[in-house]
Design a protein around this motif. Sequence first.
Motif, PDB file in Angstrom:
ATOM      1  N   MET A   1       8.939 -18.517  25.142  1.00 52.26           N
ATOM      2  CA  MET A   1       7.949 -17.576  25.197  1.00 52.26           C
ATOM      3  C   MET A   1       8.673 -16.367  25.904  1.00 52.26           C
ATOM      4  SD  MET A   1       4.123 -17.552  26.647  1.00 52.26           S
ATOM      5  CE  MET A   1       2.999 -16.754  25.434  1.00 52.26           C
ATOM      6  N   GLU A   2       8.637 -15.192  25.340  1.00 54.17           N
ATOM      7  CA  GLU A   2       9.241 -14.054  25.823  1.00 54.17           C
ATOM      8  C   GLU A   2       8.205 -13.204  26.919  1.00 54.17           C
ATOM      9  OE1 GLU A   2      10.663  -9.772  24.015  1.00 54.17           O
ATOM     10  OE2 GLU A   2      11.568 -11.626  23.202  1.00 54.17           O
ATOM     11  N   ARG A   3       8.842 -12.655  27.789  1.00 57.87           N
ATOM     12  CA  ARG A   3       7.888 -11.668  28.702  1.00 57.87           C
ATOM     13  C   ARG A   3       7.288 -10.707  28.096  1.00 57.87           C
ATOM     14  NH1 ARG A   3       7.461  -7.691  32.686  1.00 57.87           N
ATOM     15  NH2 ARG A   3       6.514  -8.315  34.602  1.00 57.87           N
ATOM     16  N   PRO A   4       5.780 -10.686  27.931  1.00 55.78           N
ATOM     17  CA  PRO A   4       5.493  -9.461  27.399  1.00 55.78           C
ATOM     18  C   PRO A   4       5.447  -8.186  27.850  1.00 55.78           C
ATOM     19  CG  PRO A   4       3.680 -10.645  28.485  1.00 55.78           C
ATOM     20  CD  PRO A   4       4.976 -11.477  28.780  1.00 55.78           C
ATOM     21  N   ASP A   5       5.341  -6.906  27.190  1.00 60.48           N
ATOM     22  CA  ASP A   5       5.460  -5.759  27.650  1.00 60.48           C
ATOM     23  C   ASP A   5       4.205  -5.522  28.456  1.00 60.48           C
ATOM     24  OD1 ASP A   5       5.764  -3.094  28.281  1.00 60.48           O
ATOM     25  OD2 ASP A   5       5.696  -2.422  26.086  1.00 60.48           O
ATOM     26  N   ASP A   6       4.259  -5.049  29.693  1.00 61.32           N
ATOM     27  CA  ASP A   6       3.059  -5.108  30.450  1.00 61.32           C
ATOM     28  C   ASP A   6       3.180  -3.687  31.329  1.00 61.32           C
ATOM     29  OD1 ASP A   6       5.065  -5.474  32.395  1.00 61.32           O
ATOM     30  OD2 ASP A   6       3.647  -6.844  33.599  1.00 61.32           O
ATOM     31  N   ARG A   7       3.450  -2.706  30.598  1.00 67.55           N
ATOM     32  CA  ARG A   7       3.746  -1.173  31.175  1.00 67.55           C
ATOM     33  C   ARG A   7       2.098  -0.736  31.533  1.00 67.55           C
ATOM     34  NH1 ARG A   7       7.893   1.385  27.087  1.00 67.55           N
ATOM     35  NH2 ARG A   7       6.894  -0.395  25.899  1.00 67.55           N
ATOM     36  N   ILE A   8       1.231  -0.988  30.396  1.00 67.41           N
ATOM     37  CA  ILE A   8      -0.236  -0.554  30.856  1.00 67.41           C
ATOM     38  C   ILE A   8      -0.695  -1.485  31.720  1.00 67.41           C
ATOM     39  CG2 ILE A   8      -2.444  -0.143  29.629  1.00 67.41           C
ATOM     40  CD1 ILE A   8      -0.936   0.558  27.035  1.00 67.41           C
ATOM     41  N   ALA A   9      -0.531  -2.793  31.759  1.00 63.28           N
ATOM     42  CA  ALA A   9      -1.211  -3.695  32.586  1.00 63.28           C
ATOM     43  C   ALA A   9      -0.546  -3.436  33.817  1.00 63.28           C
ATOM     44  CB  ALA A   9      -0.769  -5.002  31.998  1.00 63.28           C
ATOM     45  N   SER A  10       0.594  -3.110  34.109  1.00 61.74           N
ATOM     46  CA  SER A  10       1.107  -3.058  35.499  1.00 61.74           C
ATOM     47  C   SER A  10       0.537  -1.736  36.040  1.00 61.74           C
ATOM     48  CB  SER A  10       2.769  -2.798  35.418  1.00 61.74           C
ATOM     49  OG  SER A  10       3.253  -1.912  34.800  1.00 61.74           O
ATOM     50  N   ALA A  11       0.412  -0.748  35.259  1.00 61.29           N
ATOM     51  CA  ALA A  11      -0.330   0.443  35.873  1.00 61.29           C
ATOM     52  C   ALA A  11      -1.429   0.310  36.353  1.00 61.29           C
ATOM     53  CB  ALA A  11      -0.251   1.830  34.838  1.00 61.29           C
ATOM     54  N   LEU A  12      -2.340  -0.241  35.624  1.00 55.63           N
ATOM     55  CA  LEU A  12      -3.719  -0.684  36.175  1.00 55.63           C
ATOM     56  C   LEU A  12      -3.779  -1.517  37.248  1.00 55.63           C
ATOM     57  CD1 LEU A  12      -5.400  -1.173  32.508  1.00 55.63           C
ATOM     58  CD2 LEU A  12      -5.604   0.720  34.099  1.00 55.63           C
ATOM     59  N   ARG A  13      -2.764  -2.594  37.122  1.00 52.30           N
ATOM     60  CA  ARG A  13      -2.564  -3.403  38.289  1.00 52.30           C
ATOM     61  C   ARG A  13      -2.255  -2.783  39.490  1.00 52.30           C
ATOM     62  NH1 ARG A  13       0.658  -6.538  35.785  1.00 52.30           N
ATOM     63  NH2 ARG A  13       2.419  -6.063  36.834  1.00 52.30           N
ATOM     64  N   PHE A  14      -1.214  -1.994  39.347  1.00 54.60           N
ATOM     65  CA  PHE A  14      -0.849  -1.326  40.683  1.00 54.60           C
ATOM     66  C   PHE A  14      -2.061  -0.271  41.142  1.00 54.60           C
ATOM     67  CE2 PHE A  14       0.787   2.444  42.754  1.00 54.60           C
ATOM     68  CZ  PHE A  14       1.417   1.848  43.914  1.00 54.60           C
ATOM     69  N   SER A  15      -2.837   0.248  40.276  1.00 55.09           N
ATOM     70  CA  SER A  15      -3.934   1.125  40.833  1.00 55.09           C
ATOM     71  C   SER A  15      -4.836   0.185  41.520  1.00 55.09           C
ATOM     72  CB  SER A  15      -4.642   1.751  39.637  1.00 55.09           C
ATOM     73  OG  SER A  15      -3.646   2.724  38.956  1.00 55.09           O
ATOM     74  N   SER A  16      -5.528  -0.939  40.938  1.00 55.36           N
ATOM     75  CA  SER A  16      -6.443  -1.792  41.378  1.00 55.36           C
ATOM     76  C   SER A  16      -5.703  -2.516  42.844  1.00 55.36           C
ATOM     77  CB  SER A  16      -6.398  -3.142  40.520  1.00 55.36           C
ATOM     78  OG  SER A  16      -6.955  -2.732  39.345  1.00 55.36           O
TER      79      SER A  16
END
Length: 120
Positions: A1-16
């Motif tokens: 399984m390839e690592r998913p693109d998480d650019r949006i998730a990482s921005a929200l995660r970092f904000s949280s």
Amino acid sequence: MERPDDRIASALRFSSELVAWVATPWALWGQSWLLAVLAVTILIGLPTVFSTPGDKAQVLVPVPGSVTVLLVLLQFAAAVTSAWLVWPVWAAVLVSLLVAASLVTERRRWRWLLSTDHQA
């Protein structure tokens, strides 16, 4: 399984995470400045030291994906709980919505982290 693109998730995660880093010591300061410093040290330090190989560029201490997921959940819980303790209702509601959006966008990454071929 390839690592998913998480650019949006990482921005929200970092904000949280940023909310957790600010609100948690703020909430604890009245009880003990030492607890406040310890809390922010834990919230920033644990994910810096412990990470899943393939999830970060530099891994100091490799851990299974489940540990990374639990560390993110700790950040989210700290953000929501602390926001409700110290900030006005409107701000706590916004933080809760941010964390809810983060939870939704994190699903693909967490599925990848929890897959057996990405365990440390």
